[in-house]
Design a protein around this motif. Structure first.
Motif, PDB file in Angstrom:
ATOM      1  N   GLY A 120      -2.885 -98.672 -37.644  1.00  0.00           N
ATOM      2  CA  GLY A 120      -2.758 -97.264 -38.015  1.00  0.00           C
ATOM      3  C   GLY A 120      -3.857 -96.877 -38.988  1.00  0.00           C
ATOM      4  O   GLY A 120      -3.591 -96.312 -40.049  1.00  0.00           O
ATOM      5  N   GLY A 122      -5.974 -94.605 -38.985  1.00  0.00           N
ATOM      6  CA  GLY A 122      -6.157 -93.180 -39.239  1.00  0.00           C
ATOM      7  C   GLY A 122      -7.626 -92.813 -39.315  1.00  0.00           C
ATOM      8  O   GLY A 122      -8.445 -93.223 -38.495  1.00  0.00           O
ATOM      9  N   GLU A 151      -5.491 -97.707 -33.761  1.00  0.00           N
ATOM     10  CA  GLU A 151      -5.030 -96.342 -34.027  1.00  0.00           C
ATOM     11  C   GLU A 151      -4.829 -95.629 -32.690  1.00  0.00           C
ATOM     12  O   GLU A 151      -5.704 -95.695 -31.822  1.00  0.00           O
ATOM     13  CB  GLU A 151      -6.081 -95.599 -34.870  1.00  0.00           C
ATOM     14  CG  GLU A 151      -5.916 -94.106 -34.983  1.00  0.00           C
ATOM     15  CD  GLU A 151      -4.642 -93.686 -35.668  1.00  0.00           C
ATOM     16  OE1 GLU A 151      -4.000 -92.736 -35.192  1.00  0.00           O
ATOM     17  OE2 GLU A 151      -4.285 -94.320 -36.689  1.00  0.00           O
TER      18      GLU A 151
END
Length: 362
Positions: A120, A122, A151
Motif C-alpha cells: 500500500g 500510495g 499498490e
C-alpha cells in the motif's frame, strides 16, 4: 463522551438492530427524520457526526441522493491542504508514521543491501521520509536500498515513482524501485519473490493502514503466510484498533460510533479552521459510508481490533518483539504515543488505544 446526543444515539442504535434487512417503513421514516434534522445545522459537531452516521445507514435503501453534495460543498478544501492536515496536524497518522519510520530507519541502517517492501505504498510519502531519515544517519551502512512498492492504484504508483526518484537523488546510497499495481492478496508467493533482488541482506515489510482492506480472513492469513515464506526480517504493521470486520450490523455500528467518534473528537481539538475540521471529518465519513453503508460482499474498511491482529500474527508464526527506540516526540495535539506496552506501540487519546503499531518477527 460521544459526539451525538444520547437520545439520538439511542434511536440510531435501536435502528441498527433492524439494519439492514428488517427495517420497516416506520423505521426508515425515523432514520430519515434524524438525517433531515442533522442537515439543519452541519456547522455543529454533534449534527455533523449524526449526519455521517445516518448518511451511511441510508445507503442501504438507495437514499444517498445527489443533493448530499449540495449540503457539503461549502466544506470542500483543496486536496493538497487536506493531505497536509492529515499528515501534519492529525496526530494518529503523524504519530503512527513517526513511530514506524523511526523503527524502520534504525533497523535498515544496519544493513548494506536491505529491501523495504511497502504494502500500500500510495504516493510514496512514507517511503520518502524513510529515505530522507536514512540519509541523515551518520551510522548508516546502506550501499544499495531496494524499495518494493505494492499498490492497487496505478495513478498513485506513478506519483510514488516520481516522488521516490526525486528524494533518491539526494541519498548517499543507491536506491532502486520495483513496483507492482496489484492487491497484495492477489499476488502469489512466486510473484512476490520475483520482485526481490538477487542478493540482499535484510527484508523488511511495512504495512501502514493497508491490510484491513483485505476482505477475507483467509486472504489475510495467506498474505501473512507468504511473507513468512519469504523469510522476512520484520513486518511493521500499523492498524486502527476497532472491529469493523464484525458481520453483525448492530455490533459493528457501536464499534463504528466508538472509533470514529474518538477520531472526530481528536479533530475538534486541532488548531485549524472550522471548515478544515469539517473537511477532515468528511474525509473519514467515506470510511463510515463503507463500514455502515455497504453490503458485506463489497465492504473494504474491515478493520480488526488489536487482539484480532495479534491472533492472526501468532497463528501464522509471527512473534511480537517490540523494538526499542528513541523518538523525537511522542505527543501531538492531545494524542500520545504509548511506549510502555509489552508487545507493541500505540497511539492513545483520552486513555483509548486508537491505533496499534506492531513489530513482528519470525
Amino acid at each position: 463522551m460521544t459526539l451525538v446526543c444520547t437520545n439520538t444515539l439511542t434511536e440510531l442504535s435501536n435502528l441498527a438492530y433492524q439494519m439492514p434487512y428488517q427495517m420497516t417503513e416506520a423505521n426508515k421514516e425515523s432514520l430519515n427524520a434524524i438525517h433531515e434534522e442533522s442537515v439543519e445545522d452541519l456547522d455543529d459537531p454533534t449534527s455533523l457526526f449524526a449526519y455521517t452516521l445516518t448518511k451511511a445507514m441510508r445507503k442501504h435503501f438507495g437514499q444517498d441522493a445527489a443533493q448530499e453534495h449540495i449540503y457539503l460543498q461549502r466544506f470542500e478544501i483543496p486536496q493538497i491542504r487536506l493531505f497536509e492536515l492529515l499528515i501534519q496536524q492529525f496526530p494518529l497518522a503523524n504519530l503512527s508514521q513517526h513511530c514506524t519510520n523511526t523503527l524502520l530507519i534504525d533497523a535498515l541502517s544496519q544493513h548494506t543491501h536491505p529491501v523495504l517492501m511497502d504494502i500500500g505504498i500510495g504516493t510514496g510519502f512514507q517511503v520518502m521520509n524513510i529515505i530522507e531519515g536514512l540519509t541523515k544517519r551518520t551510522d548508516c551502512q546502506i550501499q544499495q536500498l531496494t524499495i518494493v512498492g505494492i499498490e492497487p492504484f496505478a495513478d498513485a504508483v506513478d506519483t510514488a515513482r516520481q516522488n521516490i526518484n526525486r528524494v533518491a537523488q539526494n541519498a548517499d546510497f543507491g536506491v532502486s524501485l520495483v513496483t507492482r499495481v496489484a492487491f497484495i492478496e492477489a499476488l502469489s508467493l512466486d510473484e512476490l519473490r520475483q520482485m526481490l533482488p538477487n542478493q540482499y541482506d535484510g527484508l523488511y515489510v511495512n504495512a501502514s493502514f493497508a491490510l484491513h482492506h483485505i476482505q477475507q480472513h483467509s486472504q489475510r492469513k495467506m498474505v501473512f503466510e507468504n511473507l513468512k515464506a519469504l523469510q522476512i526480517n520484520v513486518l511493521a504493521l500499523s492498524e486502527p484498533n476497532s472491529d469493523h470486520y464484525e458481520p453483525i450490523y448492530a455490533r459493528r455500528f457501536q464499534n463504528c460510533v466508538n472509533h470514529y467518534g474518538a477520531l472526530f473528537r481528536i479533530i475538534d481539538t486541532l488548531a485549524i479552521s472550522d471548515t478544515e475540521k469539517a473537511a477532515l471529518k468528511l474525509f473519514f465519513s467515506r470510511e463510515i459510508d463503507d463500514v455502515l453503508g455497504h453490503s458485506e460482499e463489497v465492504r473494504v474498511e474491515k478493520h480488526y481490533a488489536i487482539e484480532q491482529w495479534r491472533e492472526l500474527l501468532t497463528e501464522t508464526g509471527f512473534v511480537l518483539q517490540k523494538r526499542l527506540a528513541t523518538f523525537e516526540y511522542t505527543q501531538l495535539n492531545g494524542t500520545h504515543l504509548q511506549t510502555d506496552l509489552s508487545d507493541r506501540y500505540a497511539t492513545v487519546f483520552e486513555n483509548e488505544e486508537i491505533t496499534g503499531l506492531f513489530w513482528a518477527v519470525l
